[in-house]
Design an enzyme around this catalytic site. Sequence first.
Site, PDB file in Angstrom:
ATOM      1  N   GLU A   1       0.822  -1.230   0.000  1.00 19.26           N
ATOM      2  CA  GLU A   1       0.000   0.000   0.000  1.00 19.26           C
ATOM      3  C   GLU A   1       0.847   1.267   0.000  1.00 19.26           C
ATOM      4  O   GLU A   1       0.542   2.240   0.692  1.00 19.26           O
ATOM      5  CB  GLU A   1      -0.950   0.005   1.198  1.00 19.26           C
ATOM      6  CG  GLU A   1      -1.916  -1.178   1.204  1.00 19.26           C
ATOM      7  CD  GLU A   1      -2.768  -1.237   2.467  1.00 19.26           C
ATOM      8  OE1 GLU A   1      -2.550  -0.410   3.373  1.00 19.26           O
ATOM      9  OE2 GLU A   1      -3.642  -2.119   2.551  1.00 19.26           O
TER      10      GLU A   1
ATOM     11  N   GLU B   1      -7.000  -9.543  -2.181  1.00 15.85           N
ATOM     12  CA  GLU B   1      -7.721  -9.571  -0.892  1.00 15.85           C
ATOM     13  C   GLU B   1      -9.218  -9.389  -1.133  1.00 15.85           C
ATOM     14  O   GLU B   1      -9.859  -8.519  -0.545  1.00 15.85           O
ATOM     15  CB  GLU B   1      -7.184  -8.476   0.044  1.00 15.85           C
ATOM     16  CG  GLU B   1      -5.691  -8.547   0.307  1.00 15.85           C
ATOM     17  CD  GLU B   1      -5.176  -7.431   1.196  1.00 15.85           C
ATOM     18  OE1 GLU B   1      -5.985  -6.796   1.922  1.00 15.85           O
ATOM     19  OE2 GLU B   1      -3.955  -7.164   1.182  1.00 15.85           O
TER      20      GLU B   1
END
Length: 589
Positions: A360, A466
């Site tokens: 991220e 995810e």
Amino acid sequence: MATLENNGFLLCCCLFLAGIFHILYEVINNNFNSLGYLVHGATPYDYSATIECLNQPLDPQYGGGLIANPSFDKGVEAWKVDGHVKIEARESGGNKFIVAYNRTTPFSISQSFYLKEGVFYTFSAWVQLSEGSDIVVAMIYNSVENTVHVVGSVIAKSGCWSMIKGGLTVDQNAPSVLHFQCNNTKSELRVDSVSLKEFNKHEWQENRLRNIEKVRKRTLRVNVANKNGKKIKGAKIKIQQKKLQFVIGCATPSSILMSKSYQEWFVSRFTTTVFDNEMKWYYTERLQGHENYTTPDAMLKFFIDHGIDVRGHNILWGAATQRWVRDLPPRQLLSESVRRMGSVMSRYAGKLVAWDVVNENLHHPLFEEKLGKNASAIFYKIASSLDTKATMFLNEFNTLEHPADMVSIPSKYVEKLQEIKAFPGNEELVIGIGLQGHFDPHPNIPYIRAVFDVLGETKMPIWLTELNVEPCPKQAYFLEEIMREAFAHPGVKGMMIWIGWSPNGCHEMCLVDSKLQNSPSGDVVDKLLAEWKTTNLNGVTDNGGAFEVKVFHGDYYVTVYNPKTGANVTREVQVYDDKSETVDVSITL
């Protein structure tokens, strides 16, 4: 009068029967689509996109679709001033376009049309700035919902044209308005080749099914002969899939080690896994200098013993570092980060299929902020040298899920990817595109496909890393739609479902309850796993000693039996994605 009455009666009967036939058609059409059969006649979806900034824009996709005057051949006709701005049509190098200038607000031009519920809209346009670079956003205002949908965006530049690609659906029929915005008001905003194309549900599904046949299947031809080379007619063939090439996996926490029943449920379905938190830095080294790999070691051993691949999640993460890490001065942060990489990667190198290297880092650029612009690029170079077998991933959220999050739009993702690959030594590095896929209760399916189109142009493998959908009445339906979009797209190579099951519950999306009974979402996963599997195919060789059939890409057992002699042979065969259409397997009996 009697004749008119009879005609009226016949007309009513005809209308009634027409209504019945229409209902039957809809039922059959829906069922055939849900069962995976093609209903032909749909406009082919245009999967093309570009991440390059071109000298001239390409023609509008679908001829512009619903957009009037999409190439500005008629000047500014059908386009309106949006805000405090002036507009005019211009021409350069034979190309006509519209220009918004003297802007005092981000707004520029607009066009109105009517959007319908239940329709999939795909959008594209080309934009350019007269100076500098900035994000240009295309958005559609829905007057009934009183909402604004971001349908696409791109980092626009001066001197060349950049493509926006996106899409949307709406919940209600409504008059709507397309707007283009850019915060760089000092620059002129130029727009060309605008397109908004509608697809009904059946057309959208048909394009998916067509693509699955094209990109996920290949012809397997088994040729059987005796030791003298004579072709054997009538040999019996059995084809059994061992493993699907496309990866469908699932995340799990350490609780799997404590439940034999859940272990059996898990390993019977999935070929790949990822640990929820157990491999993260804050889990293995809460206190500086005190490492503990007991849990991830045990988890990895379990999955290796059961033939299940593991993704490494994650090595570094700016958002969830321990306080002692965040408080380090730059030089020490670099030293500790490299030590962390050496610790976890040397321990598991060669045992994992992938690593999320800097997790991220578009949203949480801690390492860039403290160590400089090339921090991530350096870490990817180190990671690739520590484990030469695994794919290094750039794992990010909202690139796929939320078009309005300007931090991680597709062009920002591509920019970061190119920045890492431009660093000396990284030029040939394969960097996996990790799109997390944490969806709210209304995923934008056309936008998802468009993002796959754009990021697919990097030629790097795309994974949903995810995947989950927030709790809502249509959770299972949306999960299925997203999974089908991913499986049908040639750029996508795998998807990991994110559930985090434990005996006490799970995260936002459960596949099973505490008694390991499937939820509706679990039923969706099982249905798709079965649908995308080629199993128990039986056939007989023809006069030329051959039997051929189209199968999903994967690993197979092919068994050949000659009923005349009783001889039989079983061979392991790989049918993988390749440019050639047919895999030929020759077996001698």
